[in-house]
Write a protein that holds these residues in place. Structure first.
Motif, PDB file in Angstrom:
ATOM      1  N   UNK A 243      32.836  77.441  15.567  1.00  0.00           N
ATOM      2  CA  UNK A 243      31.379  77.556  15.729  1.00  0.00           C
ATOM      3  C   UNK A 243      30.681  77.181  14.421  1.00  0.00           C
ATOM      4  N   UNK A 244      31.226  77.676  13.314  1.00  0.00           N
ATOM      5  CA  UNK A 244      30.627  77.339  12.004  1.00  0.00           C
ATOM      6  C   UNK A 244      30.746  75.841  11.737  1.00  0.00           C
ATOM      7  N   UNK A 245      31.876  75.245  12.128  1.00  0.00           N
ATOM      8  CA  UNK A 245      32.065  73.803  11.952  1.00  0.00           C
ATOM      9  C   UNK A 245      30.977  73.033  12.706  1.00  0.00           C
ATOM     10  N   UNK A 246      30.726  73.406  13.957  1.00  0.00           N
ATOM     11  CA  UNK A 246      29.714  72.722  14.752  1.00  0.00           C
ATOM     12  C   UNK A 246      28.328  72.902  14.140  1.00  0.00           C
ATOM     13  N   UNK A 247      28.085  74.071  13.558  1.00  0.00           N
ATOM     14  CA  UNK A 247      26.795  74.324  12.905  1.00  0.00           C
ATOM     15  C   UNK A 247      26.573  73.364  11.729  1.00  0.00           C
ATOM     16  N   UNK A 248      27.656  72.996  11.048  1.00  0.00           N
ATOM     17  CA  UNK A 248      27.545  72.170   9.834  1.00  0.00           C
ATOM     18  C   UNK A 248      27.434  70.680  10.151  1.00  0.00           C
ATOM     19  N   UNK A 249      27.851  70.276  11.353  1.00  0.00           N
ATOM     20  CA  UNK A 249      27.797  68.871  11.712  1.00  0.00           C
ATOM     21  C   UNK A 249      26.542  68.557  12.517  1.00  0.00           C
ATOM     22  N   UNK A 250      26.435  67.298  12.949  1.00  0.00           N
ATOM     23  CA  UNK A 250      25.303  66.877  13.764  1.00  0.00           C
ATOM     24  C   UNK A 250      25.806  66.579  15.176  1.00  0.00           C
ATOM     25  N   UNK A 251      25.284  67.330  16.130  1.00  0.00           N
ATOM     26  CA  UNK A 251      25.734  67.216  17.512  1.00  0.00           C
ATOM     27  C   UNK A 251      24.714  66.411  18.307  1.00  0.00           C
ATOM     28  N   UNK A 252      25.203  65.377  18.997  1.00  0.00           N
ATOM     29  CA  UNK A 252      24.309  64.546  19.793  1.00  0.00           C
ATOM     30  C   UNK A 252      24.088  65.089  21.195  1.00  0.00           C
ATOM     31  N   UNK A 253      25.152  65.665  21.767  1.00  0.00           N
ATOM     32  CA  UNK A 253      25.053  66.283  23.088  1.00  0.00           C
ATOM     33  C   UNK A 253      26.291  67.135  23.322  1.00  0.00           C
TER      34      UNK A 253
END
Length: 613
Positions: A128-138
């Motif tokens: 979850x923290x990893x996803x918070x730090x990256x840029x998610x397109x969808x």
């Protein structure tokens, strides 16, 4: 690998995937999601669901995060995308720490177009923290029916996915499934907080699949005849209910010279992985499996799916049969069905955990499946109605009830004879017996058991001589299927239900299905209503096609990927037929995008020149 730089879905479709146009609802879905909208997509297996999230992920800034339960297939999915020039990776429990770290670094650096995650990874705080730090397109939620408690493949981890909207409210979400009734669709939307999402429901029709359900009579021998007469050398899946049956059936087929492998949850994990990999990578293998096998299998040339036991629901049956013919070529969905299946499924429901409401829901699923088996109407039309769609066609021309029309007959008197026999055994003799003995009494057979219990003295002895033994089996099966008779006890004896007395009194006429003597087999090149015959290659193109297949097999083996990851058969057929003279002409073939042209173009041209010389 160079990133795909375009915000135009049509250009991405052409450049990356090698297709000139979208199919059906694909364009509307892609444009809606690429524009930032949420979507719930119902589209049949083989209908092109993956493009509905892959293209928007490439069109939007950031990484498309795909949540999928298909851990065993993620490597193949990623390999297929990389072959197209798409920067893809995955995170799941099969990786070691170094592999995970490299994937995570690529995601944070913006070097991934698509990242596949198993749903249980979202329970891990570091993910979850990893996803918070990256840029998610969808976010794409594949196999979304897994979230439905009343669906056919519920996965508890999918309940976590409602948090995606809470934590990342500005990231569009697309949930996709190949099968769901309207009730299941509502449940998916509610559990995933997609109540405001736009719904896209494609047609559930798979016109290239021929649906056939036959009376069960030595099912393994029936299966063997199907494979030898219609599917010799074809890849296919055979579903069995139990692990023991899986192993025995695989052993039986192997003993008959058919290359068959077993797959069930009780096998060693390494053997399961090896058998799955062989099925995906080798031509002409038959996988004998429990329903633990098959979700997400992207093998396009599965020519048949056979069931040796009755599926628990229409949803499950549709999902499993949909694994045949993903390439659009003629394929077979074959099911052997008998009274023992009905008895077994009803007993499983009675013995299942859960409250009365849960058991009623399971019984409703089974009743719908039984109705499909016993129908005299077009099976395809009934399947579509179950999913809330009206084909507008009464006869599809490509199922057994269309190819060999089934009639119905007034079975009221026959049912009364059966029920009267069961009643007299119970109330005159205080006894209960199973199907075989009841039929012996009806036919007037003086078997040792009949004489032992003096059942030849019953008034019903011999009253059923007007029907044959198979016909009486059909009558009893249909009575049990409709809940007008039940099978109970350790010895599977026939017993009354609440509905039995009304039938015995003749208060309601009872129409029963007439079993055809032998269902007609559709030709593999049948072009009936809605079906599309396999492409017939010319005398000149056929050997070129085989050379291309041989090249593809060698390339796939060298790269350790399934052959279809390189090119589908349909693409090879078009290459063999059109015989493009150079790479520019090769690039106009459907299914060849820029990535595959750059990687394989020269090799394909060499094969063609070699074939021409």
């Amino acid at each position: 690998m160079e990133p795909v730089r375009s915000s135009d879905p049509q250009e991405i479709l052409r450049r990356v995937f090698g297709y000139e146009s979208f199919r059906g609802e694909q364009q509307a879905i892609v444009e809606h999601v690429a524009g930032g909208g949420d979507a719930l997509v119902l589209m049949p297996t083989g209908g092109g669901k993956s493009l509905c999230y892959q293209v928007p992920a490439l069109a939007r800034a950031g990484t498309g995060v795909v949540v999928s339960p298909l851990i065993a297939l993620m490597q193949d999915q990623v390999d297929a995308l990389r072959a197209l020039g798409v920067r893809a990776g995955f995170l799941n429990s099969t990786q070691d720490a170094d592999e995970r770290r490299l994937t995570e670094q690529a995601f944070l650096a913006g070097e991934l177009d698509l990242l596949y995650l198993a749903p249980e990874r979202l329970r891990v705080e570091s993910t979850v923290r990893l996803l918070d730090r990256g840029r998610i397109g969808l976010f794409a939620i594949d196999e979304a029916h897994c979230v439905a408690q009343w669906g056919h493949d519920f996965r508890p981890d999918y309940l976590l996915l409602s948090e995606l909207h809470t934590r990342w409210p500005d990231v569009p979400r697309i949930a996709l499934t190949a099968t769901a009734t309207e009730a299941t669709r509502r449940e998916i939307a509610q559990r995933l907080q997609l109540t405001d999402a736009k719904h896209f429901v494609a047609s559930f029709d798979r016109p290239n699949i021929s649906y056939r359900i036959v009376p069960k009579n030595e099912p393994r021998k029936q299966l063997l005849e199907l494979l030898r007469t219609e599917h010799a050398g074809d890849a296919g899946i055979v579903y069995c209910l139990s692990r023991k049956s899986v192993e025995q059936t695989a052993e039986f087929l192997s003993g008959q010279g058919i290359r068959a492998l077993p797959y069930h949850a009780g096998l060693d994990a390494a053997l399961r992985r090896e058998n799955q990999a062989r099925f995906l990578r080798e031509d002409g293998l038959v996988m004998v499996a429990t329903i633990a096998f098959g979700m997400g299998i992207d093998k396009p040339d599965v020519r048949f799916v056979a069931h040796l036991d009755l599926p628990k629901s229409v949803e499950g049956y549709y999902q499993e049969t949909g694994r045949a013919g993903r390439d659009g070529e003629p394929s077979t969905a074959w099911l052997a069905y008998g009274l023992a299946d009905v008895v077994q499924q009803r007993k499983m429901i009675d013995d299942s955990e859960g409250d009365a409401a849960h058991k009623r829901r399971l019984a409703m699923h089974l009743d719908a499946m039984l109705a499909l088996c016993e129908t005299t109407e077009c099976r395809r039309a009934q399947l579509l109605r179950y999913f809330g769609q009206d084909s507008g066609v009464q006869r599809c021309g490509n199922c057994d009830t269309c190819l060999t029309p089934v009639s119905s007959w007034d079975g009221t008197v026959a049912a009364q004879k059966v029920l009267s026999t069961v009643w007299r055994l119970k109330h005159e003799r205080r006894q209960s017996f199973g199907t075989v003995h009841v039929i012996d009494i009806l036919l007037g057979k003086r078997t040792p058991k009949v004489e032992q219990f003096s059942h030849d003295e019953l008034s019903v002895f011999g009253v059923g001589a007007d029907l044959t033994e198979p016909q009486w089996r059909s009558v009893i099966r249909q009575l049990v299927a409709r809940g007008l008779l039940a099978v109970g006890g350790a010895h599977s004896t026939l017993v009354f239900t609440e509905s039995s007395p009304a039938v015995m009194r003749g208060e309601t006429p009872l129409m029963l299905r007439t079993e055809p003597e032998r269902a007609a087999r559709p030709s593999r090149s049948r072009g009936g209503s809605g079906t599309r015959p396999a492409v017939e290659l010319s005398a000149e193109a056929a050997p070129v096609f085989e050379r291309l297949r041989a090249w593809r097999a060698a390339a796939a083996k060298e790269q350790g990927v399934p052959a279809y990851v390189i090119f589908h058969d349909a693409t090879l057929r078009e290459i063999a037929t059109r015989a493009p003279a150079d790479r520019a002409a090769l690039g106009t073939i459907s299914g060849i995008g820029e990535g595959k042209l750059a990687r394989y173009g020269d090799q394909v041209i060499d094969v063609l020149h070699g074939a021409a010389s």
